[in-house]
Design a protein around this motif. Structure first.
Motif, PDB file in Angstrom:
ATOM      1  N   HIS A 108       0.857  -1.188   0.000  1.00  0.00           N
ATOM      2  CA  HIS A 108       0.000   0.000   0.000  1.00  0.00           C
ATOM      3  C   HIS A 108       0.896   1.243   0.000  1.00  0.00           C
ATOM      4  O   HIS A 108       1.046   1.907   1.035  1.00  0.00           O
ATOM      5  N   PRO A 109       1.484   1.584  -1.142  1.00  0.00           N
ATOM      6  CA  PRO A 109       2.418   2.720  -1.202  1.00  0.00           C
ATOM      7  C   PRO A 109       1.712   4.050  -0.957  1.00  0.00           C
ATOM      8  O   PRO A 109       0.506   4.197  -1.212  1.00  0.00           O
ATOM      9  N   THR A 110       2.481   5.006  -0.469  1.00  0.00           N
ATOM     10  CA  THR A 110       1.985   6.375  -0.337  1.00  0.00           C
ATOM     11  C   THR A 110       2.984   7.313  -1.012  1.00  0.00           C
ATOM     12  O   THR A 110       4.204   7.123  -0.896  1.00  0.00           O
ATOM     13  N   ALA A 111       2.475   8.297  -1.714  1.00  0.00           N
ATOM     14  CA  ALA A 111       3.321   9.242  -2.441  1.00  0.00           C
ATOM     15  C   ALA A 111       4.274   9.955  -1.490  1.00  0.00           C
ATOM     16  O   ALA A 111       3.911  10.292  -0.358  1.00  0.00           O
ATOM     17  N   ALA A 112       5.511  10.154  -1.932  1.00  0.00           N
ATOM     18  CA  ALA A 112       6.576  10.860  -1.217  1.00  0.00           C
ATOM     19  C   ALA A 112       7.203  10.039  -0.096  1.00  0.00           C
ATOM     20  O   ALA A 112       8.049  10.544   0.637  1.00  0.00           O
ATOM     21  N   SER A 113       6.810   8.773   0.041  1.00  0.00           N
ATOM     22  CA  SER A 113       7.399   7.946   1.094  1.00  0.00           C
ATOM     23  C   SER A 113       8.743   7.369   0.639  1.00  0.00           C
ATOM     24  O   SER A 113       8.940   7.048  -0.533  1.00  0.00           O
ATOM     25  N   ALA A 114       9.672   7.252   1.579  1.00  0.00           N
ATOM     26  CA  ALA A 114      11.003   6.708   1.292  1.00  0.00           C
ATOM     27  C   ALA A 114      10.996   5.195   1.425  1.00  0.00           C
ATOM     28  O   ALA A 114      10.258   4.633   2.247  1.00  0.00           O
ATOM     29  N   LEU A 115      11.836   4.531   0.632  1.00  0.00           N
ATOM     30  CA  LEU A 115      11.953   3.071   0.649  1.00  0.00           C
ATOM     31  C   LEU A 115      13.409   2.682   0.896  1.00  0.00           C
ATOM     32  O   LEU A 115      14.326   3.432   0.542  1.00  0.00           O
ATOM     33  N   ARG A 141      15.657   5.513  -2.685  1.00  0.00           N
ATOM     34  CA  ARG A 141      14.404   5.085  -3.308  1.00  0.00           C
ATOM     35  C   ARG A 141      13.225   5.814  -2.661  1.00  0.00           C
ATOM     36  O   ARG A 141      13.182   6.010  -1.453  1.00  0.00           O
ATOM     37  N   LYS A 142      12.282   6.208  -3.497  1.00  0.00           N
ATOM     38  CA  LYS A 142      11.087   6.868  -2.971  1.00  0.00           C
ATOM     39  C   LYS A 142       9.927   6.700  -3.940  1.00  0.00           C
ATOM     40  O   LYS A 142      10.120   6.561  -5.156  1.00  0.00           O
ATOM     41  N   VAL A 143       8.724   6.689  -3.390  1.00  0.00           N
ATOM     42  CA  VAL A 143       7.512   6.732  -4.210  1.00  0.00           C
ATOM     43  C   VAL A 143       7.326   8.185  -4.621  1.00  0.00           C
ATOM     44  O   VAL A 143       7.024   9.036  -3.789  1.00  0.00           O
ATOM     45  N   SER A 144       7.552   8.476  -5.884  1.00  0.00           N
ATOM     46  CA  SER A 144       7.663   9.879  -6.306  1.00  0.00           C
ATOM     47  C   SER A 144       6.343  10.533  -6.701  1.00  0.00           C
ATOM     48  O   SER A 144       6.323  11.721  -7.035  1.00  0.00           O
ATOM     49  N   GLY A 145       5.240   9.800  -6.664  1.00  0.00           N
ATOM     50  CA  GLY A 145       3.979  10.419  -7.041  1.00  0.00           C
ATOM     51  C   GLY A 145       2.798   9.485  -6.824  1.00  0.00           C
ATOM     52  O   GLY A 145       2.950   8.356  -6.348  1.00  0.00           O
ATOM     53  N   CYS A 159      -0.151   2.345 -11.861  1.00  0.00           N
ATOM     54  CA  CYS A 159       1.156   2.148 -11.230  1.00  0.00           C
ATOM     55  C   CYS A 159       1.607   3.355 -10.405  1.00  0.00           C
ATOM     56  O   CYS A 159       1.291   4.497 -10.737  1.00  0.00           O
ATOM     57  N   TYR A 160       2.393   3.060  -9.379  1.00  0.00           N
ATOM     58  CA  TYR A 160       3.096   4.092  -8.639  1.00  0.00           C
ATOM     59  C   TYR A 160       4.502   4.244  -9.230  1.00  0.00           C
ATOM     60  O   TYR A 160       5.190   3.241  -9.435  1.00  0.00           O
ATOM     61  N   PRO A 161       4.954   5.466  -9.498  1.00  0.00           N
ATOM     62  CA  PRO A 161       6.338   5.652  -9.938  1.00  0.00           C
ATOM     63  C   PRO A 161       7.278   5.607  -8.728  1.00  0.00           C
ATOM     64  O   PRO A 161       7.070   6.315  -7.740  1.00  0.00           O
ATOM     65  N   VAL A 162       8.284   4.760  -8.801  1.00  0.00           N
ATOM     66  CA  VAL A 162       9.279   4.646  -7.730  1.00  0.00           C
ATOM     67  C   VAL A 162      10.635   5.027  -8.309  1.00  0.00           C
ATOM     68  O   VAL A 162      11.158   4.342  -9.190  1.00  0.00           O
ATOM     69  N   GLU A 163      11.184   6.149  -7.844  1.00  0.00           N
ATOM     70  CA  GLU A 163      12.467   6.634  -8.363  1.00  0.00           C
ATOM     71  C   GLU A 163      13.607   6.231  -7.434  1.00  0.00           C
ATOM     72  O   GLU A 163      13.435   6.118  -6.230  1.00  0.00           O
ATOM     73  N   SER A 164      14.771   6.029  -8.034  1.00  0.00           N
ATOM     74  CA  SER A 164      15.949   5.681  -7.245  1.00  0.00           C
ATOM     75  C   SER A 164      17.205   6.109  -7.984  1.00  0.00           C
ATOM     76  O   SER A 164      17.188   6.386  -9.185  1.00  0.00           O
ATOM     77  N   GLN A 165      18.291   6.154  -7.242  1.00  0.00           N
ATOM     78  CA  GLN A 165      19.610   6.373  -7.828  1.00  0.00           C
ATOM     79  C   GLN A 165      20.244   5.003  -8.022  1.00  0.00           C
ATOM     80  O   GLN A 165      20.418   4.244  -7.071  1.00  0.00           O
TER      81      GLN A 165
END
Length: 215
Positions: A108-115, A141-145, A159-165
């Motif tokens: 259950h992702p939430t926007a702006a949360s860190a992973l 890593r974070k849920v970016s939106g 889908c949830y976008p999950v961004e990472s380096q």
């Protein structure tokens, strides 16, 4: 996932040209009860997966046995799944040992949360000496939106976008480390898994993408 299920992903370069195909087959699904230090029992579902990377001529380039698992409200994919084989080409016929850190995906992702970070460390050695450490890691890593609609060959998914380096490093010794860093966006549907992945270089140029093509 269920035993016998097959998943397939198209691998494309930055211009959309086909590079190959990743294929995954679920071989086993099991549930175990694990006791914590406080005596509480938690059910953990684990999935054994065989995967293979094929070129455009359907020749095998790499094969992996992966383990995914689900605990409480989080699913974890195997850190081995993001290994960079190009970084290992120069160490052919050497001994390789793997240390993977699972990659967490909240149900259950939430926007702006860190992973948490995740990835794999490969120790390269000969019978008598350690040669190098090759590491592929997804950091910051974070849920970016919020959820977005993503269309791939297998269909359209929410889908949830999950961004990472994404960082690939090769360390021959402490003072000699070669690093390649870029950005990655995974489009994640909690009911399906990873639907689409985009990898960008340090200048923001798209270098590779992976699309769910069969399920």
């Amino acid at each position: 996932m269920s035993p016998g299920q097959n998943l397939e992903y198209q691998l494309l370069d930055g211009k959309g040209k086909a590079l190959g195909t990743w294929r995954y087959r679920v071989v086993n699904v099991g549930v175990d009860s694990v006791a914590s230090k406080k005596g509480k029992t938690t059910s953990v579902a684990s999935v054994q997966v065989k995967s293979g990377l094929y070129d455009t001529g359907n020749n095998v380039l790499a094969q992996q046995d992966l383990t995914f698992f689900c605990r409480n409200d989080t699913t974890f994919t195997d850190g081995l799944g993001i290994i960079n084989y190009d970084a290992l080409k120069s160490f052919k016929n050497r001994r390789l040992s793997y240390q993977a850190t699972p990659i967490a995906w909240p149900n259950h992702p939430t926007a702006a949360s860190a992973l948490p970070n995740g990835g794999v460390l490969v120790q390269v050695s000969s019978p008598s000496v350690a040669i190098a450490k090759v590491e592929t890691t997804q950091r910051a890593r974070k849920v970016s939106g919020e959820r977005v609609s993503v269309t791939v060959p297998a269909g359209t998914f929410s889908c949830y976008p999950v961004e990472s380096q994404r960082e690939v490093s090769t360390a021959a010794r402490a003072d000699l480390v070669l690093k390649n860093t870029g950005r990655q966006i995974d489009y994640y549907d909690p009911a399906v898994g990873i639907v689409k992945t985009e990898q960008y270089d340090s200048r923001g140029k798209l270098v590779q993408s992976r699309l769910l093509s069969k399920r």
